[in-house]
Scaffold this motif. Sequence first.
Motif, PDB file in Angstrom:
ATOM      1  N   THR A  93       0.834  -1.195   0.000  1.00 63.05           N
ATOM      2  CA  THR A  93       0.000   0.000   0.000  1.00 63.05           C
ATOM      3  C   THR A  93       0.869   1.244   0.000  1.00 63.05           C
ATOM      4  O   THR A  93       2.072   1.171   0.211  1.00 63.05           O
ATOM      5  CB  THR A  93      -0.923   0.028   1.237  1.00 63.05           C
ATOM      6  N   VAL A  94       0.220   2.352  -0.227  1.00 65.33           N
ATOM      7  CA  VAL A  94       0.899   3.651  -0.135  1.00 65.33           C
ATOM      8  C   VAL A  94       0.099   4.523   0.812  1.00 65.33           C
ATOM      9  O   VAL A  94      -1.090   4.305   1.032  1.00 65.33           O
ATOM     10  CB  VAL A  94       1.019   4.344  -1.519  1.00 65.33           C
ATOM     11  N   THR A  95       0.761   5.511   1.350  1.00 64.88           N
ATOM     12  CA  THR A  95       0.061   6.445   2.219  1.00 64.88           C
ATOM     13  C   THR A  95      -0.834   7.335   1.370  1.00 64.88           C
ATOM     14  O   THR A  95      -0.649   7.450   0.155  1.00 64.88           O
ATOM     15  CB  THR A  95       1.056   7.331   2.993  1.00 64.88           C
ATOM     16  N   ASP A  96      -1.793   7.958   2.010  1.00 62.99           N
ATOM     17  CA  ASP A  96      -2.652   8.867   1.266  1.00 62.99           C
ATOM     18  C   ASP A  96      -1.937  10.199   1.068  1.00 62.99           C
ATOM     19  O   ASP A  96      -0.925  10.482   1.693  1.00 62.99           O
ATOM     20  CB  ASP A  96      -3.997   9.062   1.977  1.00 62.99           C
ATOM     21  N   GLY A  97      -2.450  10.983   0.163  1.00 66.53           N
ATOM     22  CA  GLY A  97      -1.879  12.302  -0.106  1.00 66.53           C
ATOM     23  C   GLY A  97      -0.825  12.267  -1.196  1.00 66.53           C
ATOM     24  O   GLY A  97      -0.638  11.271  -1.884  1.00 66.53           O
ATOM     25  N   TRP A  98      -0.157  13.392  -1.352  1.00 66.02           N
ATOM     26  CA  TRP A  98       0.837  13.567  -2.405  1.00 66.02           C
ATOM     27  C   TRP A  98       2.037  12.665  -2.171  1.00 66.02           C
ATOM     28  O   TRP A  98       2.429  12.434  -1.035  1.00 66.02           O
ATOM     29  CB  TRP A  98       1.290  15.032  -2.478  1.00 66.02           C
ATOM     30  N   VAL A  99       2.617  12.202  -3.272  1.00 60.86           N
ATOM     31  CA  VAL A  99       3.781  11.326  -3.186  1.00 60.86           C
ATOM     32  C   VAL A  99       4.863  11.889  -4.099  1.00 60.86           C
ATOM     33  O   VAL A  99       4.639  12.109  -5.293  1.00 60.86           O
ATOM     34  CB  VAL A  99       3.430   9.879  -3.605  1.00 60.86           C
ATOM     35  N   LYS A 100       6.028  12.144  -3.535  1.00 62.09           N
ATOM     36  CA  LYS A 100       7.162  12.692  -4.279  1.00 62.09           C
ATOM     37  C   LYS A 100       7.533  11.745  -5.422  1.00 62.09           C
ATOM     38  O   LYS A 100       7.510  10.531  -5.266  1.00 62.09           O
ATOM     39  CB  LYS A 100       8.333  12.884  -3.324  1.00 62.09           C
ATOM     40  N   ASP A 101       7.890  12.306  -6.566  1.00 61.23           N
ATOM     41  CA  ASP A 101       8.214  11.508  -7.745  1.00 61.23           C
ATOM     42  C   ASP A 101       9.263  10.432  -7.472  1.00 61.23           C
ATOM     43  O   ASP A 101       9.136   9.289  -7.920  1.00 61.23           O
ATOM     44  CB  ASP A 101       8.607  12.387  -8.937  1.00 61.23           C
ATOM     45  N   SER A 102      10.298  10.760  -6.706  1.00 63.48           N
ATOM     46  CA  SER A 102      11.339   9.773  -6.402  1.00 63.48           C
ATOM     47  C   SER A 102      10.782   8.627  -5.549  1.00 63.48           C
ATOM     48  O   SER A 102      11.184   7.471  -5.707  1.00 63.48           O
ATOM     49  CB  SER A 102      12.524  10.431  -5.704  1.00 63.48           C
ATOM     50  N   GLU A 103       9.843   8.941  -4.669  1.00 63.23           N
ATOM     51  CA  GLU A 103       9.218   7.904  -3.850  1.00 63.23           C
ATOM     52  C   GLU A 103       8.302   7.023  -4.699  1.00 63.23           C
ATOM     53  O   GLU A 103       8.228   5.810  -4.494  1.00 63.23           O
ATOM     54  CB  GLU A 103       8.430   8.533  -2.701  1.00 63.23           C
ATOM     55  N   VAL A 104       7.623   7.617  -5.674  1.00 63.45           N
ATOM     56  CA  VAL A 104       6.780   6.836  -6.578  1.00 63.45           C
ATOM     57  C   VAL A 104       7.623   5.808  -7.318  1.00 63.45           C
ATOM     58  O   VAL A 104       7.232   4.646  -7.463  1.00 63.45           O
ATOM     59  CB  VAL A 104       6.014   7.750  -7.571  1.00 63.45           C
ATOM     60  N   VAL A 105       8.786   6.220  -7.764  1.00 59.10           N
ATOM     61  CA  VAL A 105       9.677   5.297  -8.470  1.00 59.10           C
ATOM     62  C   VAL A 105      10.035   4.137  -7.549  1.00 59.10           C
ATOM     63  O   VAL A 105       9.962   2.965  -7.943  1.00 59.10           O
ATOM     64  CB  VAL A 105      10.935   6.023  -8.989  1.00 59.10           C
ATOM     65  N   GLU A 106      10.403   4.416  -6.309  1.00 56.84           N
ATOM     66  CA  GLU A 106      10.742   3.365  -5.344  1.00 56.84           C
ATOM     67  C   GLU A 106       9.553   2.450  -5.078  1.00 56.84           C
ATOM     68  O   GLU A 106       9.707   1.223  -5.003  1.00 56.84           O
ATOM     69  CB  GLU A 106      11.241   3.983  -4.035  1.00 56.84           C
ATOM     70  N   ILE A 107       8.371   3.023  -4.947  1.00 55.57           N
ATOM     71  CA  ILE A 107       7.148   2.246  -4.712  1.00 55.57           C
ATOM     72  C   ILE A 107       6.897   1.301  -5.879  1.00 55.57           C
ATOM     73  O   ILE A 107       6.601   0.119  -5.685  1.00 55.57           O
ATOM     74  CB  ILE A 107       5.940   3.184  -4.499  1.00 55.57           C
ATOM     75  N   MET A 108       7.035   1.809  -7.082  1.00 55.73           N
ATOM     76  CA  MET A 108       6.752   0.989  -8.257  1.00 55.73           C
ATOM     77  C   MET A 108       7.812  -0.095  -8.458  1.00 55.73           C
ATOM     78  O   MET A 108       7.477  -1.221  -8.831  1.00 55.73           O
ATOM     79  CB  MET A 108       6.605   1.866  -9.497  1.00 55.73           C
ATOM     80  N   VAL A 109       9.071   0.223  -8.205  1.00 61.89           N
ATOM     81  CA  VAL A 109      10.120  -0.798  -8.318  1.00 61.89           C
ATOM     82  C   VAL A 109       9.839  -1.921  -7.315  1.00 61.89           C
ATOM     83  O   VAL A 109       9.896  -3.106  -7.660  1.00 61.89           O
ATOM     84  CB  VAL A 109      11.528  -0.193  -8.113  1.00 61.89           C
ATOM     85  N   ALA A 110       9.493  -1.572  -6.086  1.00 57.79           N
ATOM     86  CA  ALA A 110       9.219  -2.581  -5.055  1.00 57.79           C
ATOM     87  C   ALA A 110       7.976  -3.405  -5.411  1.00 57.79           C
ATOM     88  O   ALA A 110       7.984  -4.640  -5.271  1.00 57.79           O
ATOM     89  CB  ALA A 110       9.033  -1.906  -3.697  1.00 57.79           C
ATOM     90  N   ALA A 111       6.926  -2.749  -5.869  1.00 57.85           N
ATOM     91  CA  ALA A 111       5.701  -3.465  -6.227  1.00 57.85           C
ATOM     92  C   ALA A 111       5.947  -4.402  -7.404  1.00 57.85           C
ATOM     93  O   ALA A 111       5.519  -5.567  -7.387  1.00 57.85           O
ATOM     94  CB  ALA A 111       4.587  -2.465  -6.556  1.00 57.85           C
ATOM     95  N   LEU A 112       6.627  -3.906  -8.412  1.00 59.98           N
ATOM     96  CA  LEU A 112       6.925  -4.748  -9.572  1.00 59.98           C
ATOM     97  C   LEU A 112       7.843  -5.904  -9.184  1.00 59.98           C
ATOM     98  O   LEU A 112       7.666  -7.026  -9.674  1.00 59.98           O
ATOM     99  CB  LEU A 112       7.523  -3.911 -10.700  1.00 59.98           C
ATOM    100  N   ASP A 113       8.804  -5.670  -8.298  1.00 54.93           N
ATOM    101  CA  ASP A 113       9.667  -6.751  -7.789  1.00 54.93           C
ATOM    102  C   ASP A 113       8.821  -7.876  -7.207  1.00 54.93           C
ATOM    103  O   ASP A 113       9.036  -9.054  -7.511  1.00 54.93           O
ATOM    104  CB  ASP A 113      10.592  -6.240  -6.681  1.00 54.93           C
ATOM    105  N   LYS A 114       7.876  -7.508  -6.349  1.00 58.04           N
ATOM    106  CA  LYS A 114       7.028  -8.514  -5.699  1.00 58.04           C
ATOM    107  C   LYS A 114       6.200  -9.284  -6.714  1.00 58.04           C
ATOM    108  O   LYS A 114       6.129 -10.514  -6.677  1.00 58.04           O
ATOM    109  CB  LYS A 114       6.114  -7.852  -4.672  1.00 58.04           C
TER     110      LYS A 114
END
Length: 156
Positions: A93-114
Amino acid sequence: MSVVKSPLPEQASKTVGDALQGALVDLIDLSLLGKQVHWNVVGPRFRSIHLQLDEVVKCARLASDTVAERASALSVPPDGRAETVARTSVVGTVTDGWVKDSEVVEIMVAALDKVIGRMRARIAATDEPDPVTQDLLIGITGDLEKHHWMFEAENA
């Protein structure tokens, strides 16, 4: 009740059905996560990441439909209900609200890894019982790995 008779033996049908159901859940959740961060990404790379997220969401949605239809063809009723996705997905999951572009990249890399890790396990599990499903999962995994590479390149 079974509407369609599976062409697979019972044990193969169970193995393949589990693989397809797991893939369906992960792909639905990946598309939801992608849309959530798509709507909330901020930062200097907003536009490129925003557009890249649309590509991942489109890929995951198309793949989830393909996976669900394959399950149906094998007499395995697909379950894409929100409750099922929330209970069985590992995407995160992700937290609610705005997400910094660099954090989005990390979130997507981790999600895609899984998701890719689980897809590769499903590819191995379906090798013997159903090469047709295995081939489908291989193609989807190749697409997901392309998106993973593109997000990783954002942090290079």
